[in-house]
Motif scaffolding. Structure first.
Motif, PDB file in Angstrom:
ATOM      1  N   ALA A   1       8.757  -7.597   4.227  1.00 18.25           N
ATOM      2  CA  ALA A   1       8.887  -6.186   4.269  1.00 18.25           C
ATOM      3  C   ALA A   1      10.341  -5.650   4.328  1.00 18.25           C
ATOM      4  CB  ALA A   1       8.290  -5.651   5.461  1.00 18.25           C
ATOM      5  N   TYR A   2      10.684  -4.552   4.056  1.00 20.73           N
ATOM      6  CA  TYR A   2      12.330  -4.273   3.891  1.00 20.73           C
ATOM      7  C   TYR A   2      12.218  -2.517   4.455  1.00 20.73           C
ATOM      8  CZ  TYR A   2      13.164  -8.474   1.823  1.00 20.73           C
ATOM      9  OH  TYR A   2      13.241  -9.827   1.642  1.00 20.73           O
ATOM     10  N   TYR A   3      13.172  -1.984   4.881  1.00 24.49           N
ATOM     11  CA  TYR A   3      13.203  -0.631   5.262  1.00 24.49           C
ATOM     12  C   TYR A   3      14.523  -0.036   4.943  1.00 24.49           C
ATOM     13  CZ  TYR A   3       8.681  -1.836   7.642  1.00 24.49           C
ATOM     14  OH  TYR A   3       7.489  -2.470   7.872  1.00 24.49           O
ATOM     15  N   ALA A   4      14.584   1.272   4.637  1.00 25.09           N
ATOM     16  CA  ALA A   4      15.757   2.053   4.372  1.00 25.09           C
ATOM     17  C   ALA A   4      16.232   2.049   6.055  1.00 25.09           C
ATOM     18  CB  ALA A   4      15.615   3.370   4.207  1.00 25.09           C
ATOM     19  N   ASP A   5      17.536   2.296   6.086  1.00 26.06           N
ATOM     20  CA  ASP A   5      18.092   2.397   7.661  1.00 26.06           C
ATOM     21  C   ASP A   5      17.579   3.668   8.550  1.00 26.06           C
ATOM     22  OD1 ASP A   5      21.440   1.362   6.832  1.00 26.06           O
ATOM     23  OD2 ASP A   5      19.519   0.027   7.196  1.00 26.06           O
ATOM     24  N   SER A   6      17.202   4.594   7.573  1.00 24.32           N
ATOM     25  CA  SER A   6      16.635   6.047   8.207  1.00 24.32           C
ATOM     26  C   SER A   6      15.606   5.713   8.816  1.00 24.32           C
ATOM     27  CB  SER A   6      16.906   6.970   7.043  1.00 24.32           C
ATOM     28  OG  SER A   6      16.235   6.633   5.729  1.00 24.32           O
ATOM     29  N   VAL A   7      14.596   4.861   8.350  1.00 20.54           N
ATOM     30  CA  VAL A   7      13.217   4.913   8.937  1.00 20.54           C
ATOM     31  C   VAL A   7      12.989   3.545   9.682  1.00 20.54           C
ATOM     32  CG1 VAL A   7      12.486   6.197   6.928  1.00 20.54           C
ATOM     33  CG2 VAL A   7      12.196   3.684   6.690  1.00 20.54           C
ATOM     34  N   GLN A   8      14.109   2.722   9.598  1.00 25.82           N
ATOM     35  CA  GLN A   8      13.742   1.351  10.575  1.00 25.82           C
ATOM     36  C   GLN A   8      13.554   1.870  11.999  1.00 25.82           C
ATOM     37  OE1 GLN A   8      14.640  -2.068   9.242  1.00 25.82           O
ATOM     38  NE2 GLN A   8      13.414  -2.420  10.900  1.00 25.82           N
ATOM     39  N   GLY A   9      12.335   0.923  12.353  1.00 22.56           N
ATOM     40  CA  GLY A   9      12.094   1.309  13.669  1.00 22.56           C
ATOM     41  C   GLY A   9      10.993   2.328  13.892  1.00 22.56           C
ATOM     42  N   ARG A  10      10.904   3.297  12.681  1.00 24.34           N
ATOM     43  CA  ARG A  10       9.766   4.234  12.756  1.00 24.34           C
ATOM     44  C   ARG A  10       8.572   4.159  12.011  1.00 24.34           C
ATOM     45  NH1 ARG A  10      11.274   9.224  11.426  1.00 24.34           N
ATOM     46  NH2 ARG A  10      12.923   8.430  10.083  1.00 24.34           N
ATOM     47  N   PHE A  11       8.705   3.366  10.683  1.00 22.08           N
ATOM     48  CA  PHE A  11       7.708   3.263   9.714  1.00 22.08           C
ATOM     49  C   PHE A  11       7.475   1.906   9.861  1.00 22.08           C
ATOM     50  CE2 PHE A  11       9.316   7.296   6.818  1.00 22.08           C
ATOM     51  CZ  PHE A  11       9.076   8.086   7.861  1.00 22.08           C
ATOM     52  N   THR A  12       6.079   1.613   9.242  1.00 19.10           N
ATOM     53  CA  THR A  12       5.621   0.075   9.318  1.00 19.10           C
ATOM     54  C   THR A  12       4.966   0.449   7.771  1.00 19.10           C
ATOM     55  OG1 THR A  12       5.554  -0.212  11.513  1.00 19.10           O
ATOM     56  CG2 THR A  12       4.405  -1.484  10.108  1.00 19.10           C
ATOM     57  N   ILE A  13       5.346  -0.759   6.750  1.00 20.60           N
ATOM     58  CA  ILE A  13       4.688  -1.095   5.676  1.00 20.60           C
ATOM     59  C   ILE A  13       3.591  -2.055   5.830  1.00 20.60           C
ATOM     60  CG2 ILE A  13       6.412  -2.260   4.448  1.00 20.60           C
ATOM     61  CD1 ILE A  13       5.750  -0.927   1.804  1.00 20.60           C
ATOM     62  N   SER A  14       2.474  -2.172   5.151  1.00 21.05           N
ATOM     63  CA  SER A  14       1.519  -3.193   5.367  1.00 21.05           C
ATOM     64  C   SER A  14       0.723  -3.165   4.026  1.00 21.05           C
ATOM     65  CB  SER A  14       0.516  -3.308   6.575  1.00 21.05           C
ATOM     66  OG  SER A  14      -0.058  -2.084   6.571  1.00 21.05           O
ATOM     67  N   ARG A  15       0.083  -4.136   3.631  1.00 22.60           N
ATOM     68  CA  ARG A  15      -0.807  -4.227   2.352  1.00 22.60           C
ATOM     69  C   ARG A  15      -2.235  -4.686   2.717  1.00 22.60           C
ATOM     70  NH1 ARG A  15       2.549  -6.816  -2.097  1.00 22.60           N
ATOM     71  NH2 ARG A  15       0.683  -6.678  -3.235  1.00 22.60           N
ATOM     72  N   ASP A  16      -3.041  -4.646   1.936  1.00 22.69           N
ATOM     73  CA  ASP A  16      -4.241  -5.291   2.198  1.00 22.69           C
ATOM     74  C   ASP A  16      -4.772  -5.742   0.717  1.00 22.69           C
ATOM     75  OD1 ASP A  16      -6.920  -6.174   2.343  1.00 22.69           O
ATOM     76  OD2 ASP A  16      -7.519  -4.636   3.789  1.00 22.69           O
ATOM     77  N   ASN A  17      -4.492  -6.829   0.516  1.00 24.58           N
ATOM     78  CA  ASN A  17      -4.829  -7.355  -0.739  1.00 24.58           C
ATOM     79  C   ASN A  17      -6.401  -7.211  -1.244  1.00 24.58           C
ATOM     80  OD1 ASN A  17      -2.254  -7.753  -1.494  1.00 24.58           O
ATOM     81  ND2 ASN A  17      -2.311  -9.852  -0.843  1.00 24.58           N
ATOM     82  N   ALA A  18      -7.138  -7.312  -0.443  1.00 17.23           N
ATOM     83  CA  ALA A  18      -8.603  -7.173  -0.571  1.00 17.23           C
ATOM     84  C   ALA A  18      -9.046  -5.862  -0.923  1.00 17.23           C
ATOM     85  CB  ALA A  18      -9.345  -7.598   0.681  1.00 17.23           C
ATOM     86  N   GLU A  19      -8.443  -4.934  -0.572  1.00 15.47           N
ATOM     87  CA  GLU A  19      -8.363  -3.485  -0.968  1.00 15.47           C
ATOM     88  C   GLU A  19      -7.826  -2.894  -1.871  1.00 15.47           C
ATOM     89  OE1 GLU A  19     -11.177  -1.640   0.791  1.00 15.47           O
ATOM     90  OE2 GLU A  19     -11.514  -3.312   1.598  1.00 15.47           O
ATOM     91  N   ASN A  20      -6.913  -3.663  -2.422  1.00 19.37           N
ATOM     92  CA  ASN A  20      -5.814  -3.261  -3.393  1.00 19.37           C
ATOM     93  C   ASN A  20      -5.256  -2.025  -2.806  1.00 19.37           C
ATOM     94  OD1 ASN A  20      -6.753  -5.209  -5.053  1.00 19.37           O
ATOM     95  ND2 ASN A  20      -6.938  -3.744  -7.033  1.00 19.37           N
ATOM     96  N   ALA A  21      -4.687  -2.208  -1.584  1.00 18.65           N
ATOM     97  CA  ALA A  21      -3.958  -0.980  -1.025  1.00 18.65           C
ATOM     98  C   ALA A  21      -2.557  -1.382  -0.415  1.00 18.65           C
ATOM     99  CB  ALA A  21      -4.843  -0.497  -0.037  1.00 18.65           C
ATOM    100  N   VAL A  22      -1.690  -0.450  -0.159  1.00 19.45           N
ATOM    101  CA  VAL A  22      -0.657  -0.435   0.651  1.00 19.45           C
ATOM    102  C   VAL A  22      -0.449   0.579   1.652  1.00 19.45           C
ATOM    103  CG1 VAL A  22       0.836   0.333  -1.186  1.00 19.45           C
ATOM    104  CG2 VAL A  22       1.907  -1.084   0.685  1.00 19.45           C
ATOM    105  N   TYR A  23       0.118   0.265   2.776  1.00 18.76           N
ATOM    106  CA  TYR A  23       0.035   1.772   3.592  1.00 18.76           C
ATOM    107  C   TYR A  23       1.398   1.736   4.095  1.00 18.76           C
ATOM    108  CZ  TYR A  23      -4.802   0.370   3.515  1.00 18.76           C
ATOM    109  OH  TYR A  23      -6.112  -0.231   3.290  1.00 18.76           O
ATOM    110  N   LEU A  24       1.685   3.104   4.668  1.00 22.35           N
ATOM    111  CA  LEU A  24       2.817   3.295   5.274  1.00 22.35           C
ATOM    112  C   LEU A  24       2.716   4.235   6.615  1.00 22.35           C
ATOM    113  CD1 LEU A  24       5.954   3.085   5.237  1.00 22.35           C
ATOM    114  CD2 LEU A  24       6.106   5.267   4.071  1.00 22.35           C
ATOM    115  N   GLN A  25       2.723   3.248   7.806  1.00 17.26           N
ATOM    116  CA  GLN A  25       2.491   3.960   9.010  1.00 17.26           C
ATOM    117  C   GLN A  25       3.897   4.909   9.460  1.00 17.26           C
ATOM    118  OE1 GLN A  25      -0.419   4.553  11.029  1.00 17.26           O
ATOM    119  NE2 GLN A  25       1.134   5.704  12.089  1.00 17.26           N
TER     120      GLN A  25
END
Length: 123
Positions: free
Chosen positions: A57-81
């Protein structure tokens, strides 16, 4: 061909949280690098976060520490918390996909795009 559909945007007060979702069509989702970009009013589309097919996972400096990306390949989905949202996070957020790759940060490097979902953060 991959079709991407975002959801989860909305209006939230500063300091609040939202979770964006992006679902993809196709049976090869696990082989794609996925990313989130955003375009604020009057600005160009910019990289927010990306996740490789190997879950790096990689983040822009402006969101580092606040946003979290994840993926669920079984659901064909990616999320951004998105936590501790700020008014400057207000933008249309786009999901993007690129066939198996490191995580590029340029708009032109991605092959597929969703329609976008609006995130508005009030002060």
């Amino acid at each position: 061909q991959v079709q991407l559909v975002e959801s989860g945007g909305g209006l939230v007060q500063a300091g609040g949280s939202l979770r964006l979702s992006c679902t993809a069509s196709g049976r090869t989702f696990a082989t794609y690098t996925m990313a989130w970009f955003r375009r604020a009013p009057g600005k160009e589309r910019e990289f927010v976060s990306g996740i490789s097919d190997m879950d790096y996972a990689y983040y822009a400096d402006s969101v580092q520490g606040r946003f979290t990306i994840s993926r669920d390949n079984a659901e064909n989905a990616v999320y951004l918390q998105m936590n501790n949202l700020k008014p400057e996070d207000t933008a249309v957020y786009y999901c993007a996909a690129k066939r198996r790759s490191v995580v590029p940060r340029r708009v032109g490097d991605y092959d597929y795009w969703g329609q976008g979902t609006q995130v508005t953060v009030s002060s």
